[in-house]
Design a protein around this motif. Structure first.
Motif, PDB file in Angstrom:
ATOM      1  N   ARG A 268      -3.151   8.665   6.803  1.00  0.00           N
ATOM      2  CA  ARG A 268      -2.161   8.475   5.942  1.00  0.00           C
ATOM      3  C   ARG A 268      -0.807   9.368   6.252  1.00  0.00           C
ATOM      4  N   GLN A 321       0.698  -0.937  -3.475  1.00  0.00           N
ATOM      5  CA  GLN A 321      -0.036   0.283  -3.814  1.00  0.00           C
ATOM      6  C   GLN A 321      -0.592   0.777  -2.456  1.00  0.00           C
ATOM      7  N   THR A 322      -0.583   0.329  -1.464  1.00  0.00           N
ATOM      8  CA  THR A 322      -1.316   0.567   0.020  1.00  0.00           C
ATOM      9  C   THR A 322       0.073   1.336   0.450  1.00  0.00           C
ATOM     10  N   LYS A 325       0.259   4.800  -1.048  1.00  0.00           N
ATOM     11  CA  LYS A 325      -0.805   5.795  -0.510  1.00  0.00           C
ATOM     12  C   LYS A 325      -0.426   6.202   0.727  1.00  0.00           C
TER      13      LYS A 325
END
Ligand code: SF4
Ligand code: SF4
Length: 485
Positions: A268, A321-322, A325
């Protein structure tokens, strides 16, 4: 992988820069990754667009079931009464001879659909099409009973057991109830709704009513439960000709390949190529495959625009959404146009298709308003007596006989008065006041009398007028009066 992705990225970029028509691709089924025995197990997705879609679908389904229960002027507000051959719409009654207005409505709806499609792609399919709405209801029921997409795939693969049998029985029973209600909901537009539901659920409905309800219930069960995306892919003609309506300004669900490629997994918050210099040598797509798993038609939007895409926006929400994140900018997949992606700020309203369909829709809406405005609630047909042209009476008058066919096209009993007019001092012999029940057609014989010296010709014009006595309108028709000249 890297070489392929680079080529794909360049191809996408070239397409964006050089083509006017968006290329539509057909992807082989084996490329679709969340299939089990050719069945797509959609992963349910939350997000802003899914809230809008769910809201619109809920409104559509609620309207579908509730509209037949609305009463207007003491009758069901919307009713295709086949036995009486009339269509009632909020107090307006259309008879078979008025059905040109329905043709105008369908043509206007088609042009409005084309108009919206040029601007927003297949937004109708994703947000308002009954096939999509009912499919998502069935998927929601499936998810409540069998679990998420992974659990459903596992259940499909698992051998038959008591637990599997129980879940399947529960799911198909729930699907069956929804299907039966949908069958009733549809037939309620043709038969008074309140009686229909009572008759069906107390087994008192007639053979034909029961047959039609079950016919539409079975269609619903097969469409939403089993066929789902197959209807969109193989049966719906709209998916086939949509690309004709698209142009470079059409906003449709699109993957930004320039920003996303090279795709690949990573930790991430790592800086990507799109965020500046990066040792990662990767674009923003983390290759999580979520956009594919949520797709109801089982495609990978990263392969470019495909005719299977119904613009439902599930992949947009999944990818956002990804992106959240991983700390990347949203809208790697978004509703955007070819021109917007390539940086051309060409306004959508400059599209000749957008203007053309808009004008055509406006013309058709004007025709509908004019048709409604000019139509009369009284129908009059004047038939001359075929037995004799004229008669001379004992008191030296000339009389002609007619039959007036008068229909009260409203849903209320109405009082009417008959008038005759012309150059020859016509006078009606007999009663001139009528009372006609709702929807009734009266064959009313009348005799018109005139003085012989008022005629210069044997063939004369006469006008019959039927006027509603409380100013609800009037209608006139010309006929002929013969005299012995
Ligand atoms: S590609 Fe995206 S918008 Fe198109 S059908 Fe699949 S999930 Fe919906
Ligand atoms: S959801 Fe977004 S990040 Fe994940 S695979 Fe699809 S495009 Fe790539």
């Amino acid at each position: 992988m890297s070489k392929n992705n680079t080529e794909q990225k360049l191809n996408c970029a070239n397409n964006v820069a050089t083509t006017q028509r968006i290329p539509i691709q057909v992807q082989p089924v084996q490329n679709r990754t969340h299939h089990q025995n050719n069945k797509i197990h959609i992963r349910q997705q939350k997000g802003d667009l899914q809230k809008i879609r769910t809201g619109m679908n809920t409104l559509l389904v609620a309207l579908f079931f509730l509209l037949p229960f609305i009463s207007y002027q003491g009758r069901q507000a919307i009713l295709f009464d086949l036995s009486e051959q009339q269509f009632i719409f909020f107090g307006t009654t259309l008879w078979p001879q008025d059905f040109t207005i329905l043709a105008w409505v369908f043509i206007a709806a088609a042009f409005m659909l084309f108009f919206v499609t040029v601007f927003l792609g297949r937004i109708w399919c994703g947000y308002l099409c009954p096939q999509t709405a009912w499919t998502f209801i069935y998927v929601w029921i499936e998810t409540q009973i069998e679990g998420n997409s992974n659990k459903r795939v596992a259940l499909d693969k698992a051998p038959w057991s008591g637990e599997k049998l129980k879940k399947r029985l529960l799911k198909h029973s729930a699907w069956g109830v929804i299907a039966l209600l949908t069958g009733c909901g549809f037939i309620a537009y043709f038969i008074p709704a309140r009686e229909l539901y009572i008759d069906i659920f107390t087994f008192n409905a007639s053979f034909w009513v029961t047959t039609w309800v079950w016919f539409f219930a079975i269609c619903t069960y097969l469409n939403a439960g089993w066929m789902r995306e197959q209807m969109c892919l193989h049966c719906c003609p709209y998916s086939r000709f949509q690309s004709v309506m698209f142009d470079a300004n059409t906003k449709t669900v699109t993957y930004n390949a320039v920003r996303g490629e090279n795709r690949g997994p990573r930790k991430r918050n790592q800086v990507t190529n799109s965020g500046g210099d990066s040792a990662l040598k990767l674009g923003d797509c983390v290759d999580c495959n979520l956009c594919v798993e949520v797709c109801p038609t089982g495609i990978d939007i990263r392969n470019g625009l495909q005719y299977e895409c119904i613009d439902c926006g599930a992949c947009v929400d999944a990818c956002n959404q990804t992106m959240d994140k991983f700390g990347y900018q949203r809208n790697l997949i978004s509703y955007t146009s070819e021109n917007a992606l390539s940086g051309k700020a060409e306004p959508f309203y400059e599209s000749y298709k957008f203007i053309g369909y808009g004008i055509a829709a406006l013309i058709m809406l004007t025709v509908i308003v004019a048709d409604i405005h000019t139509r009369s609630n009284i129908e009059l047909n004047v038939l001359r007596d075929r037995q004799s042209l004229y008669r001379e009476t004992n008191d030296n008058k000339i009389e002609n006989s007619y039959t007036l066919k008068i229909r009260n096209k409203t849903q209320q009993t109405r009082l009417y008065r008959i008038y005759v007019s012309g150059n020859n001092g016509y006078r009606l012999a007999g009663g001139v006041n009528l009372k006609i029940k709702p929807g009734e057609q009266l064959d009313y014989p009348v005799t018109v009398v005139a003085e012989p010296e008022s005629f210069a010709n044997s063939h004369n014009e006469i006008t019959f007028t039927i006027a509603e006595q409380h100013n609800y309108g009037q209608v006139s028709q010309q006929s002929s009066f013969f005299a012995p000249i």
